[in-house]
Design a protein around this motif. Structure first.
Motif, PDB file in Angstrom:
ATOM      1  N   ILE A 175      47.057  31.094 -30.006  1.00  0.00           N
ATOM      2  CA  ILE A 175      46.184  30.699 -31.119  1.00  0.00           C
ATOM      3  C   ILE A 175      44.792  30.392 -30.574  1.00  0.00           C
ATOM      4  N   TRP A 176      44.744  29.858 -29.354  1.00  0.00           N
ATOM      5  CA  TRP A 176      43.495  29.617 -28.650  1.00  0.00           C
ATOM      6  C   TRP A 176      43.748  29.807 -27.151  1.00  0.00           C
ATOM      7  N   GLY A 177      42.660  29.898 -26.415  1.00  0.00           N
ATOM      8  CA  GLY A 177      42.781  29.905 -24.963  1.00  0.00           C
ATOM      9  C   GLY A 177      43.259  31.195 -24.342  1.00  0.00           C
ATOM     10  N   ASN A 178      43.125  32.339 -25.023  1.00  0.00           N
ATOM     11  CA  ASN A 178      43.629  33.580 -24.433  1.00  0.00           C
ATOM     12  C   ASN A 178      42.907  33.959 -23.147  1.00  0.00           C
ATOM     13  N   GLU A 179      41.598  33.659 -23.067  1.00  0.00           N
ATOM     14  CA  GLU A 179      40.866  33.978 -21.847  1.00  0.00           C
ATOM     15  C   GLU A 179      41.443  33.208 -20.663  1.00  0.00           C
ATOM     16  N   GLY A 180      41.804  31.942 -20.909  1.00  0.00           N
ATOM     17  CA  GLY A 180      42.412  31.140 -19.858  1.00  0.00           C
ATOM     18  C   GLY A 180      43.770  31.669 -19.447  1.00  0.00           C
ATOM     19  N   LEU A 190      47.076  34.904 -15.471  1.00  0.00           N
ATOM     20  CA  LEU A 190      47.776  36.101 -15.007  1.00  0.00           C
ATOM     21  C   LEU A 190      47.125  36.636 -13.738  1.00  0.00           C
ATOM     22  N   GLY A 191      45.791  36.674 -13.746  1.00  0.00           N
ATOM     23  CA  GLY A 191      45.081  37.134 -12.562  1.00  0.00           C
ATOM     24  C   GLY A 191      45.343  36.236 -11.364  1.00  0.00           C
ATOM     25  N   ASP A 192      45.360  34.917 -11.602  1.00  0.00           N
ATOM     26  CA  ASP A 192      45.664  33.977 -10.518  1.00  0.00           C
ATOM     27  C   ASP A 192      47.054  34.241  -9.946  1.00  0.00           C
ATOM     28  N   ALA A 193      48.011  34.508 -10.843  1.00  0.00           N
ATOM     29  CA  ALA A 193      49.392  34.750 -10.402  1.00  0.00           C
ATOM     30  C   ALA A 193      49.476  35.974  -9.504  1.00  0.00           C
ATOM     31  N   VAL A 194      48.715  37.010  -9.844  1.00  0.00           N
ATOM     32  CA  VAL A 194      48.686  38.215  -9.004  1.00  0.00           C
ATOM     33  C   VAL A 194      48.074  37.887  -7.643  1.00  0.00           C
ATOM     34  N   GLU A 195      46.938  37.209  -7.660  1.00  0.00           N
ATOM     35  CA  GLU A 195      46.238  36.913  -6.411  1.00  0.00           C
ATOM     36  C   GLU A 195      47.034  35.976  -5.504  1.00  0.00           C
ATOM     37  N   GLN A 196      47.872  35.129  -6.107  1.00  0.00           N
ATOM     38  CA  GLN A 196      48.699  34.224  -5.323  1.00  0.00           C
ATOM     39  C   GLN A 196      50.006  34.875  -4.860  1.00  0.00           C
ATOM     40  N   GLY A 197      50.209  36.139  -5.231  1.00  0.00           N
ATOM     41  CA  GLY A 197      51.398  36.857  -4.802  1.00  0.00           C
ATOM     42  C   GLY A 197      52.665  36.462  -5.535  1.00  0.00           C
ATOM     43  N   LEU A 198      52.511  35.842  -6.702  1.00  0.00           N
ATOM     44  CA  LEU A 198      53.670  35.402  -7.477  1.00  0.00           C
ATOM     45  C   LEU A 198      54.230  36.518  -8.357  1.00  0.00           C
ATOM     46  N   VAL A 199      53.448  37.562  -8.583  1.00  0.00           N
ATOM     47  CA  VAL A 199      53.868  38.669  -9.435  1.00  0.00           C
ATOM     48  C   VAL A 199      53.166  39.940  -8.975  1.00  0.00           C
ATOM     49  N   LYS A 200      53.838  41.058  -9.123  1.00  0.00           N
ATOM     50  CA  LYS A 200      53.267  42.334  -8.695  1.00  0.00           C
ATOM     51  C   LYS A 200      52.366  42.944  -9.769  1.00  0.00           C
ATOM     52  N   ALA A 201      52.692  42.711 -11.038  1.00  0.00           N
ATOM     53  CA  ALA A 201      51.897  43.280 -12.123  1.00  0.00           C
ATOM     54  C   ALA A 201      52.013  42.383 -13.344  1.00  0.00           C
ATOM     55  N   VAL A 202      51.035  42.509 -14.241  1.00  0.00           N
ATOM     56  CA  VAL A 202      50.995  41.638 -15.416  1.00  0.00           C
ATOM     57  C   VAL A 202      50.801  42.455 -16.691  1.00  0.00           C
ATOM     58  N   GLY A 203      51.225  41.869 -17.800  1.00  0.00           N
ATOM     59  CA  GLY A 203      51.098  42.545 -19.085  1.00  0.00           C
ATOM     60  C   GLY A 203      50.972  41.557 -20.219  1.00  0.00           C
ATOM     61  N   GLY A 260      46.038  27.234 -15.600  1.00  0.00           N
ATOM     62  CA  GLY A 260      47.012  26.510 -14.805  1.00  0.00           C
ATOM     63  C   GLY A 260      48.388  26.490 -15.424  1.00  0.00           C
ATOM     64  N   SER A 261      48.462  26.490 -16.754  1.00  0.00           N
ATOM     65  CA  SER A 261      49.762  26.464 -17.428  1.00  0.00           C
ATOM     66  C   SER A 261      50.542  27.745 -17.198  1.00  0.00           C
ATOM     67  N   VAL A 262      49.815  28.856 -17.050  1.00  0.00           N
ATOM     68  CA  VAL A 262      50.468  30.145 -16.812  1.00  0.00           C
ATOM     69  C   VAL A 262      51.107  30.162 -15.423  1.00  0.00           C
ATOM     70  N   VAL A 263      50.357  29.738 -14.442  1.00  0.00           N
ATOM     71  CA  VAL A 263      50.859  29.728 -13.070  1.00  0.00           C
ATOM     72  C   VAL A 263      52.000  28.726 -12.915  1.00  0.00           C
ATOM     73  N   LEU A 278      60.251  30.992 -11.225  1.00  0.00           N
ATOM     74  CA  LEU A 278      60.627  31.480  -9.898  1.00  0.00           C
ATOM     75  C   LEU A 278      61.588  30.529  -9.206  1.00  0.00           C
ATOM     76  N   GLU A 279      61.385  29.245  -9.405  1.00  0.00           N
ATOM     77  CA  GLU A 279      62.293  28.270  -8.806  1.00  0.00           C
ATOM     78  C   GLU A 279      63.698  28.417  -9.380  1.00  0.00           C
ATOM     79  N   ARG A 280      63.777  28.614 -10.710  1.00  0.00           N
ATOM     80  CA  ARG A 280      65.094  28.787 -11.332  1.00  0.00           C
ATOM     81  C   ARG A 280      65.724  30.114 -10.926  1.00  0.00           C
ATOM     82  N   LEU A 281      64.892  31.138 -10.775  1.00  0.00           N
ATOM     83  CA  LEU A 281      65.397  32.452 -10.382  1.00  0.00           C
ATOM     84  C   LEU A 281      65.702  32.541  -8.895  1.00  0.00           C
ATOM     85  N   ASN A 282      65.207  31.570  -8.134  1.00  0.00           N
ATOM     86  CA  ASN A 282      65.351  31.577  -6.679  1.00  0.00           C
ATOM     87  C   ASN A 282      64.689  32.816  -6.079  1.00  0.00           C
ATOM     88  N   LEU A 283      63.493  33.134  -6.595  1.00  0.00           N
ATOM     89  CA  LEU A 283      62.717  34.275  -6.125  1.00  0.00           C
ATOM     90  C   LEU A 283      61.338  33.808  -5.708  1.00  0.00           C
TER      91      LEU A 283
END
Length: 346
Positions: A152-157, A162-175, A124-127, A134-139
């Motif tokens: 340090i922890w929580g990389n799986e989360g 990142l996957g959630d962001a893609v599925e929600q249409g917030l980003v085209k690709a992740v890295g 949730g913190s990533v999204v 996006l709000e600041r960028l107005n995109l």
């Protein structure tokens, strides 16, 4: 999101619109480019890690944007790398993008990052962080969203985020950034299970810092179809030839690239200069061309003026020979590399 191989070049075309030939001007952490389409092997972008703290950054950058490139321009792109906490930079960049769209109908490409700070937990913190950006960028979305470093922890989360962001249409690709081989493979596999492509891994890579080759990160990127984004591609300006043992860089860089190191580096700098004279190029352009020759690599040199942007663009449109590429590597191997970003070892 599928990644396709570029015919005949053995390169991977990322599922995000990778910049190609980009003379760029960057103020603060804002980076703007005018790009001409080239072949996939002519790939170059730009970044700058300082945070823009006043509106003067916007006006200076805007004044440089219209004419940094004398060659014909068929497409314009803006490539923006926003550091953690760069709230003002994102706001300024959002205003700039709006102006460019209105005035030139440009194709804008925006990338930003998620900083895995200790108090940020789970997907949730990533999204949330991306939505705030996006709000600041107005995109409504960005083209590439990367984890800035391994948590340090929580990389799986974070990867789930990142996957959630893609599925929600917030980003085209992740890295990701600064991921060593085992982390990179796990990230790739975790996202693949959701049908999401891991598009990029941004790491320190230059002629005199070849750790991505030595620790197999480069090979893993090639094997998995992940674009390697190379930061510090001219070693914080050291490969430009600007600095000498009698004129080392000022500030923190001077403690790393001191007179002793620069003396040992002289054969590399001399060879860069020699090749530059052969091709009518600068040492910076030769050093960047060497990286592009490694294939599946997008260097992101920083540019703070139109003149530097034009110089960066001159790294493309020509090629060192295979023998010259290997000769530079052999000479550089005689110089012990400086210490890299510690998170590479997490």
């Amino acid at each position: 999101m599928a990644s396709e191989a570029a015919p005949g070049l053995g390169l991977v075309s990322p599922p995000w619109p990778r910049p190609q030939i980009c003379p760029e001007v960057a103020y603060g952490s804002l980076s703007f480019s005018r790009c001409s389409p080239r072949s996939p092997q002519s790939s170059l972008s730009s970044s700058n890690w300082r945070i823009a703290r006043s509106s003067s950054a916007k006006s200076r950058a805007r004044s440089c944007y219209p004419g940094p490139c004398s060659r014909p321009v068929t497409r314009s792109r803006a490539w923006a790398t926003i550091t953690s906490g760069a709230v003002n930079s994102e706001t300024l960049l959002g205003r700039f993008i709006k102006e460019i769209k209105q005035e030139e109908q440009s194709k804008i490409v925006v990338a930003t990052k998620f900083a895995a700070l200790p108090w940020r937990f789970g997907r949730g913190s990533v999204v949330k962080a991306l939505k705030d950006s996006l709000e600041r960028l107005n995109l409504s979305s960005v083209d590439l969203y990367q984890l800035h470093w391994p948590g340090i922890w929580g990389n799986e989360g974070y990867l789930d985020g990142l996957g959630d962001a893609v599925e929600q249409g917030l980003v085209k690709a992740v890295g990701v950034s600064n991921y060593k081989v085992d982390r990179l493979k796990r990230a790739h596999d975790q996202l693949k299970r959701r049908g999401v492509v891991l598009a990029s891994n941004q790491v320190n890579y230059s002629l005199i810092y070849r750790k991505p080759e030595e620790n197999s990160v480069k090979q893993a990127c090639d094997d998995l179809g992940i674009t390697l984004i190379a930061y510090s591609p001219i070693a914080q300006g050291i490969l430009s030839g600007k600095y000498t043992p009698s004129n080392p860089p000022k500030g923190p860089r001077g403690g790393i690239y001191n007179a002793e190191f620069l003396s040992k580096l002289s054969p590399v700098l001399n060879k860069l200069k020699q090749l530059g004279e052969k091709y009518g190029k600068t040492s910076t352009q030769v050093a960047l061309n060497w990286l592009v020759a490694q294939k599946n690599v997008v260097p992101i040199p920083g540019a703070k003026s139109a003149q530097q942007a034009i110089e960066i663009a001159g790294a493309l449109g020509w090629n060192l020979t295979a023998d010259e590429v290997e000769e530079l590597r052999d000479i550089a191997k005689r110089v012990s590399p400086v210490v890299g970003f510690p998170v590479e070892n997490l």
